[in-house]
Design an enzyme around this catalytic site. Structure first.
Site, PDB file in Angstrom:
ATOM      1  N   ARG A   1       2.880   2.763  -2.217  1.00 22.75           N
ATOM      2  CA  ARG A   1       3.043   3.489  -3.628  1.00 22.75           C
ATOM      3  C   ARG A   1       2.032   2.782  -4.477  1.00 22.75           C
ATOM      4  O   ARG A   1       1.505   1.672  -4.399  1.00 22.75           O
ATOM      5  CB  ARG A   1       4.490   3.262  -3.835  1.00 22.75           C
ATOM      6  CG  ARG A   1       4.884   1.909  -4.130  1.00 22.75           C
ATOM      7  CD  ARG A   1       6.415   1.983  -4.607  1.00 22.75           C
ATOM      8  NE  ARG A   1       6.712   0.757  -5.287  1.00 22.75           N
ATOM      9  CZ  ARG A   1       7.851   0.236  -5.835  1.00 22.75           C
ATOM     10  NH1 ARG A   1       9.014   0.832  -5.092  1.00 22.75           N
ATOM     11  NH2 ARG A   1       8.262  -0.892  -6.483  1.00 22.75           N
TER      12      ARG A   1
ATOM     13  N   LYS B   1      -0.058 -14.560 -12.207  1.00 22.33           N
ATOM     14  CA  LYS B   1      -1.423 -13.753 -12.338  1.00 22.33           C
ATOM     15  C   LYS B   1      -2.368 -14.600 -12.837  1.00 22.33           C
ATOM     16  O   LYS B   1      -3.718 -14.641 -12.410  1.00 22.33           O
ATOM     17  CB  LYS B   1      -1.078 -12.408 -13.132  1.00 22.33           C
ATOM     18  CG  LYS B   1      -0.384 -11.682 -12.612  1.00 22.33           C
ATOM     19  CD  LYS B   1      -0.609 -10.991 -11.162  1.00 22.33           C
ATOM     20  CE  LYS B   1       0.123  -9.756 -10.752  1.00 22.33           C
ATOM     21  NZ  LYS B   1      -0.225  -9.227  -9.336  1.00 22.33           N
TER      22      LYS B   1
ATOM     23  N   ALA C   1       2.157 -16.263 -15.298  1.00 20.57           N
ATOM     24  CA  ALA C   1       1.683 -17.653 -14.811  1.00 20.57           C
ATOM     25  C   ALA C   1       1.038 -17.480 -13.377  1.00 20.57           C
ATOM     26  O   ALA C   1       0.079 -17.807 -13.078  1.00 20.57           O
ATOM     27  CB  ALA C   1       2.809 -18.738 -14.594  1.00 20.57           C
TER      28      ALA C   1
ATOM     29  N   ASN D   1      -2.537  -6.891  -3.395  1.00 20.51           N
ATOM     30  CA  ASN D   1      -1.962  -6.121  -4.289  1.00 20.51           C
ATOM     31  C   ASN D   1      -0.319  -6.151  -4.379  1.00 20.51           C
ATOM     32  O   ASN D   1      -0.067  -6.121  -5.473  1.00 20.51           O
ATOM     33  CB  ASN D   1      -2.656  -4.635  -3.850  1.00 20.51           C
ATOM     34  CG  ASN D   1      -1.672  -3.601  -4.816  1.00 20.51           C
ATOM     35  OD1 ASN D   1      -2.234  -3.292  -5.727  1.00 20.51           O
ATOM     36  ND2 ASN D   1      -0.749  -2.812  -4.119  1.00 20.51           N
TER      37      ASN D   1
ATOM     38  N   TYR E   1       5.588 -14.127 -14.287  1.00 20.51           N
ATOM     39  CA  TYR E   1       4.597 -13.142 -13.663  1.00 20.51           C
ATOM     40  C   TYR E   1       3.203 -13.480 -14.508  1.00 20.51           C
ATOM     41  O   TYR E   1       2.244 -13.537 -13.718  1.00 20.51           O
ATOM     42  CB  TYR E   1       5.206 -11.788 -14.025  1.00 20.51           C
ATOM     43  CG  TYR E   1       4.103 -10.536 -13.757  1.00 20.51           C
ATOM     44  CD1 TYR E   1       4.325  -9.786 -12.533  1.00 20.51           C
ATOM     45  CD2 TYR E   1       3.159 -10.201 -14.863  1.00 20.51           C
ATOM     46  CE1 TYR E   1       3.495  -8.891 -12.419  1.00 20.51           C
ATOM     47  CE2 TYR E   1       2.336  -9.077 -14.635  1.00 20.51           C
ATOM     48  CZ  TYR E   1       2.476  -8.568 -13.267  1.00 20.51           C
ATOM     49  OH  TYR E   1       1.558  -7.450 -12.877  1.00 20.51           O
TER      50      TYR E   1
ATOM     51  N   SER F   1      -3.487  -9.054 -13.529  1.00 22.50           N
ATOM     52  CA  SER F   1      -2.773  -8.493 -14.453  1.00 22.50           C
ATOM     53  C   SER F   1      -3.370  -8.867 -15.959  1.00 22.50           C
ATOM     54  O   SER F   1      -3.755  -9.890 -16.206  1.00 22.50           O
ATOM     55  CB  SER F   1      -1.275  -8.682 -14.435  1.00 22.50           C
ATOM     56  OG  SER F   1      -0.689  -8.085 -15.884  1.00 22.50           O
TER      57      SER F   1
ATOM     58  N   ALA G   1       0.914  -1.488  -0.145  1.00 23.58           N
ATOM     59  CA  ALA G   1       0.059  -0.027   0.250  1.00 23.58           C
ATOM     60  C   ALA G   1       0.970   1.291   0.127  1.00 23.58           C
ATOM     61  O   ALA G   1       0.199   2.285  -0.201  1.00 23.58           O
ATOM     62  CB  ALA G   1      -1.009   0.000   1.202  1.00 23.58           C
TER      63      ALA G   1
HETATM   64  P1  NAD Z   1       4.795  -1.315  -7.470  1.00 24.98           P
HETATM   65  O1  NAD Z   1       5.952  -1.870  -7.650  1.00 24.98           O
HETATM   66  O2  NAD Z   1       4.690   0.250  -7.206  1.00 24.98           O
HETATM   67  O3  NAD Z   1       3.858  -2.100  -6.097  1.00 24.98           O
HETATM   68  C1  NAD Z   1       4.342  -3.275  -5.818  1.00 24.98           C
HETATM   69  C2  NAD Z   1       4.110  -3.124  -4.391  1.00 24.98           C
HETATM   70  O4  NAD Z   1       4.345  -4.617  -3.964  1.00 24.98           O
HETATM   71  C3  NAD Z   1       5.223  -2.199  -3.762  1.00 24.98           C
HETATM   72  O5  NAD Z   1       4.452  -1.547  -2.752  1.00 24.98           O
HETATM   73  C4  NAD Z   1       6.211  -3.616  -3.122  1.00 24.98           C
HETATM   74  O6  NAD Z   1       6.807  -2.967  -2.047  1.00 24.98           O
HETATM   75  C5  NAD Z   1       5.238  -4.536  -2.781  1.00 24.98           C
HETATM   76  N1  NAD Z   1       5.855  -5.903  -2.939  1.00 24.98           N
HETATM   77  C6  NAD Z   1       6.481  -6.410  -3.858  1.00 24.98           C
HETATM   78  N2  NAD Z   1       7.158  -7.546  -3.073  1.00 24.98           N
HETATM   79  C7  NAD Z   1       6.604  -7.578  -1.952  1.00 24.98           C
HETATM   80  C8  NAD Z   1       7.034  -8.438  -0.831  1.00 24.98           C
HETATM   81  N3  NAD Z   1       7.515  -9.824  -1.375  1.00 24.98           N
HETATM   82  N4  NAD Z   1       6.481  -8.576   0.122  1.00 24.98           N
HETATM   83  C9  NAD Z   1       5.596  -7.298   0.575  1.00 24.98           C
HETATM   84  N5  NAD Z   1       5.223  -6.558  -0.471  1.00 24.98           N
HETATM   85  C10 NAD Z   1       5.976  -6.692  -1.619  1.00 24.98           C
HETATM   86  O7  NAD Z   1       3.848  -1.615  -8.673  1.00 24.98           O
HETATM   87  P2  NAD Z   1       2.291  -1.378  -8.962  1.00 24.98           P
HETATM   88  O8  NAD Z   1       2.054  -1.234 -10.474  1.00 24.98           O
HETATM   89  O9  NAD Z   1       1.667  -0.336  -7.972  1.00 24.98           O
HETATM   90  O10 NAD Z   1       1.723  -2.935  -8.808  1.00 24.98           O
HETATM   91  C11 NAD Z   1       0.643  -3.246  -7.710  1.00 24.98           C
HETATM   92  C12 NAD Z   1       0.120  -4.398  -8.424  1.00 24.98           C
HETATM   93  O11 NAD Z   1      -0.523  -4.296  -9.717  1.00 24.98           O
HETATM   94  C13 NAD Z   1       1.190  -5.542  -8.386  1.00 24.98           C
HETATM   95  O12 NAD Z   1       0.466  -6.751  -7.865  1.00 24.98           O
HETATM   96  C14 NAD Z   1       1.268  -5.637 -10.056  1.00 24.98           C
HETATM   97  O13 NAD Z   1       1.551  -7.095 -10.709  1.00 24.98           O
HETATM   98  C15 NAD Z   1      -0.321  -5.407 -10.318  1.00 24.98           C
HETATM   99  N6  NAD Z   1      -0.405  -4.680 -11.746  1.00 24.98           N
HETATM  100  C16 NAD Z   1       0.429  -3.528 -12.126  1.00 24.98           C
HETATM  101  C17 NAD Z   1       0.325  -3.115 -13.332  1.00 24.98           C
HETATM  102  C18 NAD Z   1       1.097  -1.953 -13.813  1.00 24.98           C
HETATM  103  O14 NAD Z   1       1.141  -1.566 -15.330  1.00 24.98           O
HETATM  104  N7  NAD Z   1       1.517  -0.969 -13.264  1.00 24.98           N
HETATM  105  C19 NAD Z   1      -0.575  -3.845 -14.358  1.00 24.98           C
HETATM  106  C20 NAD Z   1      -1.227  -4.904 -14.103  1.00 24.98           C
HETATM  107  C21 NAD Z   1      -1.322  -5.519 -12.637  1.00 24.98           C
END
Ligand code: NAD
Length: 240
Positions: free
Chosen positions: A6, A150, A148, A79, A146, A133, A4
Protein backbone atom coordinates in the site's frame (compact mmCIF):
# COMPACT_ATOMS: atom_id res chain seq x y z
CA UNK A 1 10.65 -3.66 -2.34
CA UNK A 2 9.62 -3.55 1.31
CA UNK A 3 6.22 -2.36 2.50
CA UNK A 4 4.86 -2.72 -1.03
CA UNK A 5 1.22 -3.59 -0.41
CA UNK A 6 0.00 0.00 0.00
CA UNK A 7 0.92 3.69 0.06
CA UNK A 8 4.28 4.83 -1.29
CA UNK A 9 5.53 1.25 -1.55
CA UNK A 10 2.65 0.23 -3.75
CA UNK A 11 3.21 3.20 -6.06
CA UNK A 12 6.91 2.28 -6.31
CA UNK A 13 6.08 -1.35 -7.14
CA UNK A 14 3.65 -0.17 -9.84
CA UNK A 15 6.25 2.20 -11.29
CA UNK A 16 8.92 -0.54 -11.48
CA UNK A 17 6.49 -2.94 -13.13
CA UNK A 18 5.38 -0.27 -15.61
CA UNK A 19 9.06 0.20 -16.50
CA UNK A 20 9.30 -3.51 -17.31
CA UNK A 21 10.96 -4.73 -14.10
CA UNK A 22 10.03 -7.78 -12.06
CA UNK A 23 9.14 -6.94 -8.48
CA UNK A 24 9.25 -8.82 -5.18
CA UNK A 25 6.27 -7.36 -3.35
CA UNK A 26 6.98 -7.49 0.35
CA UNK A 27 4.27 -7.33 3.00
CA UNK A 28 4.02 -8.21 6.68
CA UNK A 29 0.35 -9.00 7.27
CA UNK A 30 -1.46 -8.01 4.07
CA UNK A 31 -1.05 -11.07 1.87
CA UNK A 32 -4.39 -10.43 0.17
CA UNK A 33 -3.48 -6.86 -0.80
CA UNK A 34 -0.03 -7.96 -1.94
CA UNK A 35 -1.44 -10.81 -4.06
CA UNK A 36 -4.04 -8.50 -5.58
CA UNK A 37 -1.30 -6.01 -6.45
CA UNK A 38 0.84 -8.75 -8.01
CA UNK A 39 -2.08 -9.97 -10.12
CA UNK A 40 -2.76 -6.43 -11.39
CA UNK A 41 0.83 -5.45 -12.26
CA UNK A 42 1.85 -5.39 -15.90
CA UNK A 43 4.41 -8.01 -16.92
CA UNK A 44 5.20 -11.48 -15.57
CA UNK A 45 7.43 -12.89 -12.89
CA UNK A 46 6.48 -10.71 -9.93
CA UNK A 47 6.49 -12.45 -6.59
CA UNK A 48 5.12 -11.88 -3.07
CA UNK A 49 7.35 -12.22 -0.01
CA UNK A 50 6.55 -11.82 3.67
CA UNK A 51 8.57 -10.63 6.68
CA UNK A 52 8.45 -8.56 9.80
CA UNK A 53 11.43 -6.38 8.90
CA UNK A 54 12.18 -5.88 12.59
CA UNK A 55 13.12 -9.58 12.76
CA UNK A 56 16.61 -10.22 11.30
CA UNK A 57 15.97 -13.88 10.46
CA UNK A 58 12.72 -13.06 8.65
CA UNK A 59 14.57 -10.38 6.67
CA UNK A 60 17.25 -12.85 5.62
CA UNK A 61 14.62 -15.38 4.52
CA UNK A 62 12.64 -12.73 2.65
CA UNK A 63 15.67 -11.48 0.70
CA UNK A 64 16.82 -15.01 -0.16
CA UNK A 65 13.31 -15.92 -1.35
CA UNK A 66 13.09 -12.78 -3.47
CA UNK A 67 16.51 -13.46 -5.01
CA UNK A 68 15.56 -17.02 -5.81
CA UNK A 69 12.23 -16.07 -7.38
CA UNK A 70 13.69 -13.21 -9.43
CA UNK A 71 17.03 -14.82 -10.28
CA UNK A 72 19.03 -12.23 -8.30
CA UNK A 73 18.45 -8.73 -6.97
CA UNK A 74 19.26 -5.55 -8.91
CA UNK A 75 17.54 -3.07 -6.61
CA UNK A 76 16.54 -3.05 -2.94
CA UNK A 77 14.02 -0.41 -1.86
CA UNK A 78 13.81 -0.02 1.92
CA UNK A 79 10.38 1.55 2.23
CA UNK A 80 8.68 -0.23 5.16
CA UNK A 81 8.36 2.12 8.11
CA UNK A 82 6.33 2.94 11.19
CA UNK A 83 5.42 6.07 13.10
CA UNK A 84 4.21 5.94 16.70
CA UNK A 85 3.00 8.94 18.67
CA UNK A 86 5.12 9.16 21.84
CA UNK A 87 5.43 12.78 22.99
CA UNK A 88 8.08 12.85 25.71
CA UNK A 89 5.96 14.66 28.31
CA UNK A 90 2.87 12.49 27.82
CA UNK A 91 3.89 8.82 27.61
CA UNK A 92 5.04 6.48 30.35
CA UNK A 93 8.66 5.35 30.49
CA UNK A 94 7.59 1.90 29.25
CA UNK A 95 5.68 3.40 26.30
CA UNK A 96 8.74 5.51 25.51
CA UNK A 97 10.99 2.40 25.50
CA UNK A 98 8.56 0.47 23.32
CA UNK A 99 8.25 3.25 20.76
CA UNK A 100 12.02 3.66 20.46
CA UNK A 101 12.71 -0.05 20.14
CA UNK A 102 9.95 -0.77 17.62
CA UNK A 103 10.71 2.30 15.52
CA UNK A 104 14.47 1.80 15.32
CA UNK A 105 14.18 -1.96 14.76
CA UNK A 106 11.81 -1.39 11.84
CA UNK A 107 12.90 1.85 10.17
CA UNK A 108 16.65 1.66 10.68
CA UNK A 109 17.95 -1.76 11.71
CA UNK A 110 15.47 -3.51 9.40
CA UNK A 111 16.76 -1.46 6.47
CA UNK A 112 20.38 -2.11 7.42
CA UNK A 113 19.74 -5.86 7.65
CA UNK A 114 17.93 -5.94 4.31
CA UNK A 115 20.91 -4.13 2.77
CA UNK A 116 23.36 -6.67 4.25
CA UNK A 117 21.33 -9.53 2.80
CA UNK A 118 20.60 -7.90 -0.58
CA UNK A 119 24.17 -6.92 -1.47
CA UNK A 120 25.05 -10.60 -1.35
CA UNK A 121 22.74 -11.11 -4.35
CA UNK A 122 23.79 -7.96 -6.26
CA UNK A 123 26.44 -7.37 -8.86
CA UNK A 124 27.90 -4.16 -10.25
CA UNK A 125 25.08 -1.80 -11.19
CA UNK A 126 23.12 -2.79 -8.07
CA UNK A 127 21.13 -0.10 -6.28
CA UNK A 128 19.80 0.46 -2.78
CA UNK A 129 17.17 3.15 -2.27
CA UNK A 130 16.07 4.12 1.24
CA UNK A 131 12.82 5.94 1.97
CA UNK A 132 13.61 8.44 4.70
CA UNK A 133 11.54 11.47 5.73
CA UNK A 134 11.46 15.20 6.31
CA UNK A 135 11.44 14.21 9.98
CA UNK A 136 15.15 13.44 9.66
CA UNK A 137 15.91 17.16 9.22
CA UNK A 138 13.04 18.99 10.82
CA UNK A 139 12.32 17.11 14.01
CA UNK A 140 9.23 15.11 14.98
CA UNK A 141 8.03 16.44 18.35
CA UNK A 142 5.34 13.75 18.69
CA UNK A 143 7.50 10.96 17.30
CA UNK A 144 11.14 11.61 18.17
CA UNK A 145 12.17 8.00 17.54
CA UNK A 146 10.81 8.35 13.99
CA UNK A 147 12.91 11.45 13.29
CA UNK A 148 15.99 9.78 14.77
CA UNK A 149 15.41 6.58 12.80
CA UNK A 150 15.16 8.51 9.53
CA UNK A 151 18.25 10.63 10.31
CA UNK A 152 19.99 7.31 10.97
CA UNK A 153 18.74 6.02 7.63
CA UNK A 154 20.27 9.04 5.87
CA UNK A 155 23.59 8.34 7.58
CA UNK A 156 23.32 4.64 6.75
CA UNK A 157 22.84 5.55 3.08
CA UNK A 158 25.94 7.75 3.09
CA UNK A 159 28.09 5.10 4.76
CA UNK A 160 26.90 2.35 2.42
CA UNK A 161 27.40 4.62 -0.60
CA UNK A 162 31.09 4.81 0.26
CA UNK A 163 31.42 1.14 1.23
CA UNK A 164 29.64 -0.21 -1.86
CA UNK A 165 30.98 2.12 -4.58
CA UNK A 166 34.02 -0.13 -5.19
CA UNK A 167 31.51 -2.92 -5.91
CA UNK A 168 29.65 -0.77 -8.46
CA UNK A 169 26.61 -0.43 -6.18
CA UNK A 170 25.02 3.00 -5.63
CA UNK A 171 22.90 3.96 -2.62
CA UNK A 172 20.36 6.78 -2.71
CA UNK A 173 17.82 8.18 -0.28
CA UNK A 174 14.55 10.05 -0.73
CA UNK A 175 13.22 12.17 2.13
CA UNK A 176 9.57 13.00 1.42
CA UNK A 177 7.54 15.65 3.17
CA UNK A 178 3.88 14.83 3.82
CA UNK A 179 2.39 12.33 1.35
CA UNK A 180 -1.24 11.24 1.39
CA UNK A 181 -1.20 7.61 2.58
CA UNK A 182 -2.65 5.48 5.39
CA UNK A 183 0.20 6.73 7.59
CA UNK A 184 -0.91 10.36 7.33
CA UNK A 185 -4.63 10.15 6.48
CA UNK A 186 -5.91 11.00 9.94
CA UNK A 187 -3.48 13.85 10.44
CA UNK A 188 -4.33 15.31 7.03
CA UNK A 189 -8.08 15.05 7.67
CA UNK A 190 -7.76 16.84 11.03
CA UNK A 191 -7.70 20.64 11.28
CA UNK A 192 -3.88 20.38 11.31
CA UNK A 193 -4.08 19.09 7.71
CA UNK A 194 -4.80 22.58 6.36
CA UNK A 195 -1.62 23.89 7.92
CA UNK A 196 0.34 21.01 6.40
CA UNK A 197 -1.06 21.70 2.92
CA UNK A 198 -0.36 25.42 3.29
CA UNK A 199 3.32 24.70 3.92
CA UNK A 200 3.77 24.03 0.20
CA UNK A 201 3.23 26.89 -2.26
CA UNK A 202 1.37 24.27 -4.34
CA UNK A 203 -1.20 24.12 -1.52
CA UNK A 204 -1.23 20.34 -1.27
CA UNK A 205 0.74 17.37 0.01
CA UNK A 206 2.71 14.87 -2.06
CA UNK A 207 1.31 11.94 -4.02
CA UNK A 208 2.81 8.45 -3.76
CA UNK A 209 3.56 8.43 -7.52
CA UNK A 210 5.70 11.54 -7.10
CA UNK A 211 7.89 9.73 -4.57
CA UNK A 212 7.96 6.64 -6.80
CA UNK A 213 9.35 8.69 -9.71
CA UNK A 214 12.34 9.77 -7.62
CA UNK A 215 12.89 6.22 -6.32
CA UNK A 216 12.94 4.96 -9.91
CA UNK A 217 15.55 7.53 -10.85
CA UNK A 218 17.76 6.52 -7.90
CA UNK A 219 17.39 2.89 -8.98
CA UNK A 220 18.39 3.62 -12.58
CA UNK A 221 21.81 3.19 -14.24
CA UNK A 222 21.99 6.99 -14.48
CA UNK A 223 22.02 7.33 -10.70
CA UNK A 224 25.56 6.18 -9.94
CA UNK A 225 26.64 9.79 -9.48
CA UNK A 226 23.71 10.44 -7.12
CA UNK A 227 25.08 7.82 -4.73
CA UNK A 228 25.16 9.11 -1.17
CA UNK A 229 22.61 11.85 -1.90
CA UNK A 230 19.47 12.49 0.12
CA UNK A 231 16.78 13.99 -2.10
CA UNK A 232 14.23 16.29 -0.43
CA UNK A 233 10.79 15.83 -1.95
CA UNK A 234 8.32 18.28 -0.55
CA UNK A 235 6.93 20.63 -3.22
CA UNK A 236 8.99 23.58 -1.97
CA UNK A 237 7.49 23.30 1.51
CA UNK A 238 9.62 24.86 4.27
CA UNK A 239 11.30 27.37 1.93
CA UNK A 240 9.17 30.30 2.99
P1 NAD B 1 2.07 3.10 5.05
O1 NAD B 1 1.78 2.98 6.49
O2 NAD B 1 0.97 2.98 4.07
O3 NAD B 1 3.23 2.09 4.62
C1 NAD B 1 4.16 1.57 5.50
C2 NAD B 1 4.40 0.14 5.10
O4 NAD B 1 5.41 -0.43 5.96
C3 NAD B 1 3.14 -0.73 5.27
O5 NAD B 1 2.98 -1.53 4.13
C4 NAD B 1 3.46 -1.59 6.50
O6 NAD B 1 2.86 -2.84 6.48
C5 NAD B 1 4.97 -1.70 6.38
N1 NAD B 1 5.57 -2.05 7.66
C6 NAD B 1 5.54 -1.34 8.81
N2 NAD B 1 6.17 -2.02 9.80
C7 NAD B 1 6.62 -3.17 9.25
C8 NAD B 1 7.35 -4.28 9.74
N3 NAD B 1 7.77 -4.35 11.03
N4 NAD B 1 7.64 -5.29 8.91
C9 NAD B 1 7.23 -5.23 7.62
N5 NAD B 1 6.55 -4.21 7.08
C10 NAD B 1 6.24 -3.20 7.89
O7 NAD B 1 2.75 4.53 4.90
P2 NAD B 1 3.58 5.22 3.72
O8 NAD B 1 3.34 6.65 3.88
O9 NAD B 1 3.34 4.57 2.42
O10 NAD B 1 5.07 4.94 4.23
C11 NAD B 1 6.08 4.37 3.41
C12 NAD B 1 7.43 4.92 3.84
O11 NAD B 1 7.46 6.32 3.55
C13 NAD B 1 7.70 4.79 5.34
O12 NAD B 1 9.06 4.44 5.55
C14 NAD B 1 7.45 6.19 5.86
O13 NAD B 1 8.18 6.47 7.03
C15 NAD B 1 7.92 7.02 4.68
N6 NAD B 1 7.39 8.39 4.64
C16 NAD B 1 6.05 8.62 4.55
C17 NAD B 1 5.60 9.94 4.51
C18 NAD B 1 4.15 10.28 4.41
O14 NAD B 1 3.81 11.46 4.60
N7 NAD B 1 3.26 9.36 4.12
C19 NAD B 1 6.52 10.99 4.56
C20 NAD B 1 7.87 10.70 4.65
C21 NAD B 1 8.29 9.40 4.68
Amino acid sequence: MTGASRGIGRAVAEAFAAAGDRVAIHHRDSRELAERLRAGLPGDGHTVVRADVADPEQVRRMVDEAAEALGGIDVLVNNAGVFFDHPITEVSYQEWQDAWRRTLDTNLVGAANAAWCAVRHMGPGGRIVNVSSRGAFRGEPDGPAYGASKAGLNALGQSLAIALAPHGIAVGTVAPGFVETDMTNEHLKSPRGDAVRAQSPFGRVGRPEEIAAAVLYLASPAAEWTSGAVIDLNGASYLR
